[in-house]
Design a protein around this motif. Structure first.
Motif: not given
Length: 284
Positions: A51-67
DNA sequence: AGAGGCCCCTGCCCGC
DNA sequence: TGCGGGCAGGGGCCTC
Protein backbone atom coordinates in the motif's frame (compact mmCIF):
# COMPACT_ATOMS: atom_id res chain seq x y z
CA UNK A 1 14.75 1.66 -1.95
CA UNK A 2 11.80 3.47 -0.99
CA UNK A 3 9.30 4.82 -3.48
CA UNK A 4 6.43 2.80 -4.87
CA UNK A 5 8.35 1.23 -7.77
CA UNK A 6 11.19 0.12 -5.51
CA UNK A 7 8.80 -1.20 -2.85
CA UNK A 8 6.75 -3.06 -5.46
CA UNK A 9 9.94 -4.55 -6.91
CA UNK A 10 10.94 -5.64 -3.41
CA UNK A 11 7.53 -7.20 -2.85
CA UNK A 12 7.74 -9.23 -6.04
CA UNK A 13 11.29 -10.30 -5.28
CA UNK A 14 10.80 -11.51 -1.73
CA UNK A 15 7.37 -13.04 -2.28
CA UNK A 16 8.80 -16.42 -3.42
CA UNK A 17 11.02 -16.50 -0.35
CA UNK A 18 8.22 -15.82 2.13
CA UNK A 19 4.84 -16.85 0.74
CA UNK A 20 3.61 -20.02 2.41
CA UNK A 21 6.50 -20.03 4.87
CA UNK A 22 6.19 -20.13 8.62
CA UNK A 23 7.94 -17.44 10.64
CA UNK A 24 9.99 -19.08 13.37
CA UNK A 25 11.14 -15.82 14.89
CA UNK A 26 12.09 -12.21 14.26
CA UNK A 27 15.04 -10.71 16.12
CA UNK A 28 16.29 -7.13 16.45
CA UNK A 29 17.47 -4.76 19.13
CA UNK A 30 15.16 -1.76 18.68
CA UNK A 31 11.64 -2.48 20.03
CA UNK A 32 10.50 1.09 19.35
CA UNK A 33 11.24 0.74 15.64
CA UNK A 34 10.08 -2.85 15.16
CA UNK A 35 6.94 -3.18 17.24
CA UNK A 36 5.30 -6.38 18.41
CA UNK A 37 7.27 -8.55 16.04
CA UNK A 38 7.00 -11.42 18.52
CA UNK A 39 3.34 -11.74 17.48
CA UNK A 40 4.50 -13.01 14.11
CA UNK A 41 6.13 -16.05 15.63
CA UNK A 42 4.62 -19.32 14.46
CA UNK A 43 2.47 -17.60 11.83
CA UNK A 44 2.27 -18.55 8.20
CA UNK A 45 2.87 -15.84 5.56
CA UNK A 46 -0.29 -16.18 3.46
CA UNK A 47 0.58 -13.36 1.06
CA UNK A 48 2.44 -10.11 0.49
CA UNK A 49 0.77 -6.91 -0.56
CA UNK A 50 1.73 -3.26 -0.81
CA UNK A 51 0.00 0.00 0.00
CA UNK A 52 1.86 3.08 -1.21
CA UNK A 53 5.39 2.64 0.11
CA UNK A 54 4.32 0.16 2.80
CA UNK A 55 4.89 -3.56 2.45
CA UNK A 56 2.29 -5.77 4.13
CA UNK A 57 3.02 -9.39 5.05
CA UNK A 58 -0.22 -11.26 5.68
CA UNK A 59 0.09 -13.50 8.71
CA UNK A 60 -2.33 -16.38 9.16
CA UNK A 61 -2.68 -18.67 12.13
CA UNK A 62 -0.79 -21.91 11.49
CA UNK A 63 -3.93 -24.06 11.39
CA UNK A 64 -6.12 -21.55 9.57
CA UNK A 65 -7.76 -22.88 6.39
CA UNK A 66 -6.57 -21.36 3.12
CA UNK A 67 -9.80 -19.49 2.50
CA UNK A 68 -9.80 -17.78 5.87
CA UNK A 69 -8.53 -14.18 5.70
CA UNK A 70 -5.32 -13.43 7.58
CA UNK A 71 -5.82 -11.84 10.98
CA UNK A 72 -2.43 -10.16 11.50
CA UNK A 73 -0.15 -8.10 9.29
CA UNK A 74 3.54 -7.34 9.50
CA UNK A 75 3.86 -3.79 8.19
CA UNK A 76 7.28 -2.90 6.78
CA UNK A 77 8.41 0.57 5.75
CA UNK A 78 11.83 0.72 4.14
CA UNK A 79 12.51 4.31 5.13
CA UNK A 80 15.30 5.92 3.13
CA UNK A 81 17.80 3.08 3.04
CA UNK A 82 16.02 -0.12 4.02
CA UNK A 83 16.15 -3.31 1.98
CA UNK A 84 16.28 -7.09 2.34
CA UNK A 85 19.42 -9.17 2.05
CA UNK A 86 20.28 -12.86 1.99
CA UNK A 87 23.46 -12.27 3.97
CA UNK A 88 24.03 -10.62 7.28
CA UNK A 89 26.00 -7.39 7.13
CA UNK A 90 27.15 -4.43 9.22
CA UNK A 91 23.77 -2.73 8.77
CA UNK A 92 21.55 -5.70 9.46
CA UNK A 93 18.83 -4.44 11.80
CA UNK A 94 16.30 -7.29 11.75
CA UNK A 95 16.68 -11.00 11.17
CA UNK A 96 13.65 -12.89 9.94
CA UNK A 97 13.88 -16.65 10.31
CA UNK A 98 11.43 -18.90 8.50
CA UNK A 99 11.23 -22.64 8.00
CA UNK A 100 13.03 -22.01 4.70
CA UNK A 101 15.94 -19.90 5.95
CA UNK A 102 16.87 -16.40 6.98
CA UNK A 103 16.16 -13.01 5.47
CA UNK A 104 17.93 -9.92 6.78
CA UNK A 105 16.62 -6.36 6.87
CA UNK A 106 19.46 -4.00 6.05
CA UNK A 107 19.00 -0.33 6.94
CA UNK A 108 22.03 1.94 7.42
CA UNK A 109 20.08 5.05 8.44
CA UNK A 110 17.55 3.24 10.62
CA UNK A 111 14.59 5.15 9.23
CA UNK A 112 12.83 1.92 8.37
CA UNK A 113 10.03 0.61 10.59
CA UNK A 114 8.09 -2.57 11.20
CA UNK A 115 5.02 -3.38 13.24
CA UNK A 116 2.72 -6.35 13.66
CA UNK A 117 -0.92 -5.25 13.87
CA UNK A 118 -4.36 -6.80 13.51
CA UNK A 119 -5.12 -6.96 9.77
CA UNK A 120 -6.18 -3.56 8.47
CA UNK A 121 -5.80 -1.93 11.86
CA UNK A 122 -3.72 1.16 11.11
CA UNK A 123 -4.65 3.41 14.01
CA UNK A 124 -1.66 5.41 15.14
CA UNK A 125 -0.23 5.31 11.62
CA UNK A 126 -1.47 8.57 10.14
CA UNK A 127 0.16 8.22 6.74
CA UNK A 128 -1.27 4.75 6.20
CA UNK A 129 -4.68 5.79 7.52
CA UNK A 130 -4.91 8.86 5.28
CA UNK A 131 -3.29 7.21 2.26
CA UNK A 132 -4.61 8.24 -1.14
CA UNK A 133 -5.42 5.85 -3.98
CA UNK A 134 -2.86 3.65 -5.69
CA UNK A 135 -1.59 5.51 -8.77
CA UNK A 136 -1.91 2.39 -10.93
CA UNK A 137 -5.26 1.33 -9.53
CA UNK A 138 -8.83 1.94 -10.68
CA UNK A 139 -9.58 4.07 -7.62
CA UNK A 140 -7.23 6.80 -8.80
CA UNK A 141 -9.56 9.10 -10.71
CA UNK A 142 -8.66 12.13 -12.73
CA UNK A 143 -11.69 14.22 -11.76
CA UNK A 144 -11.16 13.76 -8.04
CA UNK A 145 -7.43 14.38 -8.38
CA UNK A 146 -8.12 17.61 -10.28
CA UNK A 147 -10.65 18.74 -7.71
CA UNK A 148 -8.12 18.35 -4.89
CA UNK A 149 -5.30 19.86 -6.96
CA UNK A 150 -7.32 23.01 -7.55
CA UNK A 151 -7.36 23.65 -3.80
CA UNK A 152 -3.80 22.60 -3.04
CA UNK A 153 -0.75 24.62 -2.07
CA UNK A 154 2.66 24.01 -3.65
CA UNK A 155 2.12 20.95 -5.81
CA UNK A 156 5.28 18.98 -5.01
CA UNK A 157 4.92 18.91 -1.21
CA UNK A 158 1.25 18.13 -1.80
CA UNK A 159 2.18 15.10 -3.93
CA UNK A 160 4.67 13.95 -1.30
CA UNK A 161 1.99 14.00 1.41
CA UNK A 162 0.64 10.64 0.12
CA UNK A 163 -2.89 12.04 0.32
CA UNK A 164 -3.87 12.80 -3.29
CA UNK A 165 -2.13 9.66 -4.49
CA UNK A 166 0.06 7.11 -2.72
CA UNK A 167 3.63 6.02 -3.32
CA UNK A 168 5.08 9.17 -4.85
CA UNK A 169 8.43 10.19 -3.35
CA UNK A 170 11.09 12.71 -4.21
CA UNK A 171 12.34 11.12 -7.43
CA UNK A 172 8.99 10.37 -9.01
CA UNK A 173 7.50 13.70 -7.93
CA UNK A 174 10.26 15.54 -9.80
CA UNK A 175 9.96 13.22 -12.80
CA UNK A 176 6.17 13.49 -12.95
CA UNK A 177 6.20 17.28 -12.69
CA UNK A 178 8.85 17.49 -15.39
CA UNK A 179 6.79 15.30 -17.67
CA UNK A 180 3.64 17.34 -16.98
CA UNK A 181 5.55 20.63 -17.46
CA UNK A 182 4.46 21.99 -14.09
CA UNK A 183 6.62 24.00 -11.70
CA UNK A 184 7.11 22.18 -8.38
CA UNK A 185 5.96 25.24 -6.42
CA UNK A 186 2.84 25.81 -8.50
CA UNK A 187 -0.31 26.16 -6.40
CA UNK A 188 -3.97 25.71 -7.34
CA UNK A 189 -3.54 23.68 -10.52
CA UNK A 190 -5.85 24.37 -13.43
CA UNK A 191 -7.95 21.52 -14.76
CA UNK A 192 -5.55 21.11 -17.68
CA UNK A 193 -2.47 21.05 -15.44
CA UNK A 194 -4.06 18.52 -13.11
CA UNK A 195 -4.97 16.32 -16.07
CA UNK A 196 -1.40 16.38 -17.35
CA UNK A 197 -0.04 15.58 -13.90
CA UNK A 198 -2.51 12.76 -13.36
CA UNK A 199 -1.39 11.04 -16.54
CA UNK A 200 2.28 11.81 -15.90
CA UNK A 201 2.15 10.17 -12.47
CA UNK A 202 0.53 7.06 -13.89
CA UNK A 203 2.98 6.82 -16.77
CA UNK A 204 6.09 7.45 -14.70
CA UNK A 205 5.05 4.96 -12.03
CA UNK A 206 4.15 2.29 -14.58
CA UNK A 207 7.43 2.70 -16.43
CA UNK A 208 9.46 2.70 -13.21
CA UNK A 209 7.76 -0.45 -11.91
CA UNK A 210 8.45 -2.15 -15.19
CA UNK A 211 12.11 -1.06 -15.00
CA UNK A 212 12.46 -2.49 -11.50
CA UNK A 213 12.69 0.95 -9.92
CA UNK A 214 15.66 3.29 -9.65
CA UNK A 215 18.96 2.15 -8.17
CA UNK A 216 20.91 5.17 -7.03
CA UNK A 217 24.16 5.23 -5.18
CA UNK A 218 27.70 4.96 -6.40
CA UNK A 219 27.92 1.36 -7.40
CA UNK A 220 28.73 0.34 -3.85
CA UNK A 221 25.55 -1.65 -3.87
CA UNK A 222 23.42 0.07 -1.30
CA UNK A 223 20.32 0.34 -3.43
CA UNK A 224 19.57 -3.03 -4.86
CA UNK A 225 17.37 -6.03 -4.33
CA UNK A 226 18.23 -8.93 -2.02
CA UNK A 227 19.58 -10.95 -4.95
CA UNK A 228 21.80 -8.14 -6.16
CA UNK A 229 19.47 -7.01 -8.93
CA UNK A 230 19.37 -3.29 -9.66
CA UNK A 231 16.59 -1.30 -11.27
CA UNK A 232 17.38 0.72 -14.34
CA UNK A 233 14.87 3.57 -14.27
CA UNK A 234 17.61 5.93 -13.02
CA UNK A 235 18.97 5.93 -16.56
CA UNK A 236 15.72 7.53 -17.66
CA UNK A 237 15.58 10.32 -15.12
CA UNK A 238 14.98 13.58 -16.95
CA UNK A 239 15.13 15.94 -13.97
CA UNK A 240 15.95 14.15 -10.71
CA UNK A 241 19.65 14.32 -9.90
CA UNK A 242 20.40 16.22 -13.09
CA UNK A 243 20.96 19.74 -11.78
CA UNK A 244 23.17 21.72 -14.18
CA UNK A 245 22.65 19.22 -17.00
CA UNK A 246 20.53 19.92 -20.08
CA UNK A 247 16.80 19.32 -20.07
CA UNK A 248 16.12 16.41 -22.46
CA UNK A 249 13.20 18.36 -23.91
CA UNK A 250 14.59 21.85 -24.50
CA UNK A 251 18.28 21.85 -23.57
CA UNK A 252 18.01 24.43 -20.80
CA UNK A 253 20.05 23.55 -17.70
CA UNK A 254 18.00 21.70 -15.09
CA UNK A 255 17.85 23.78 -11.91
CA UNK A 256 18.14 22.41 -8.41
CA UNK A 257 16.45 24.17 -5.51
CA UNK A 258 15.17 23.23 -2.08
CA UNK A 259 11.39 23.05 -1.65
CA UNK A 260 9.79 21.77 1.51
CA UNK A 261 13.22 20.69 2.79
CA UNK A 262 13.66 18.40 -0.19
CA UNK A 263 16.05 18.68 -3.12
CA UNK A 264 13.94 19.59 -6.14
CA UNK A 265 14.93 19.42 -9.80
CA UNK A 266 13.07 21.08 -12.65
CA UNK A 267 13.48 22.81 -15.98
CA UNK A 268 12.96 26.56 -15.61
CA UNK A 269 12.03 26.80 -19.30
CA UNK A 270 9.58 23.91 -19.62
CA UNK A 271 8.16 24.28 -16.11
CA UNK A 272 7.55 27.99 -15.59
CA UNK A 273 5.80 29.17 -12.44
CA UNK A 274 2.42 30.47 -13.49
CA UNK A 275 1.53 33.71 -11.79
CA UNK A 276 -1.56 33.40 -9.63
CA UNK A 277 -3.10 36.41 -11.25
CA UNK A 278 -6.64 37.74 -11.04
CA UNK A 279 -8.81 35.64 -8.82
CA UNK A 280 -11.20 33.59 -10.82
CA UNK A 281 -14.64 32.85 -9.64
CA UNK A 282 -14.71 29.35 -8.23
CA UNK A 283 -18.26 28.64 -9.18
CA UNK A 284 -17.87 25.00 -9.98
C1' DA B 1 -7.47 22.36 9.61
C1' DG B 2 -3.36 22.52 7.50
C1' DA B 3 1.29 24.11 6.34
C1' DG B 4 6.09 24.53 7.82
C1' DG B 5 10.00 23.36 10.76
C1' DC B 6 12.59 20.07 13.20
C1' DC B 7 13.87 15.61 14.32
C1' DC B 8 15.11 10.75 13.87
C1' DC B 9 19.93 8.23 12.01
C1' DT B 10 24.25 6.96 9.36
C1' DG B 11 27.38 7.34 5.56
C1' DC B 12 29.53 9.62 1.92
C1' DC B 13 31.36 13.34 -0.73
C1' DC B 14 33.25 17.76 -1.17
C1' DG B 15 36.02 21.66 0.01
C1' DC B 16 39.27 23.68 2.96
C1' DT C 1 45.26 13.22 5.60
C1' DG C 2 41.73 15.18 8.66
C1' DC C 3 37.67 17.36 9.61
C1' DG C 4 33.38 20.13 9.23
C1' DG C 5 29.37 20.90 6.47
C1' DG C 6 26.02 19.49 3.49
C1' DC C 7 23.45 16.11 1.47
C1' DA C 8 20.61 11.70 0.91
C1' DG C 9 14.80 7.87 -2.42
C1' DG C 10 10.69 9.20 4.32
C1' DG C 11 7.58 10.37 7.65
C1' DG C 12 6.08 11.65 12.52
C1' DC C 13 5.36 15.21 15.70
C1' DC C 14 5.12 19.75 17.23
C1' DT C 15 4.09 24.48 16.53
C1' DC C 16 1.85 28.30 14.67
Amino acid sequence: MPELPEVETTRRKIEPLLAGRTILNITHDAPHRYRDTHLAQGRRVSGLSRRGKYLLLHLAAPDAPEEMPHDLELIVHLGMTGGFRLEEGPHTRVTLTTDAGKLYFNDPRRFGKMAVVPAGEYRGMPTLTGMGPEPLGDDFREEEFARLAAQAGAVKPWLLSQKPVSGVGNIYADESLWRARIHPAQTHLTREEAGRLYHAVREVMAEAVEAGGSSLGNGSGNYRQHDGDVGFFQGRHAAYGRGGQPCPRCGTDIRKVVLGQRGTHFCPECQPLRAEGGRQKADG
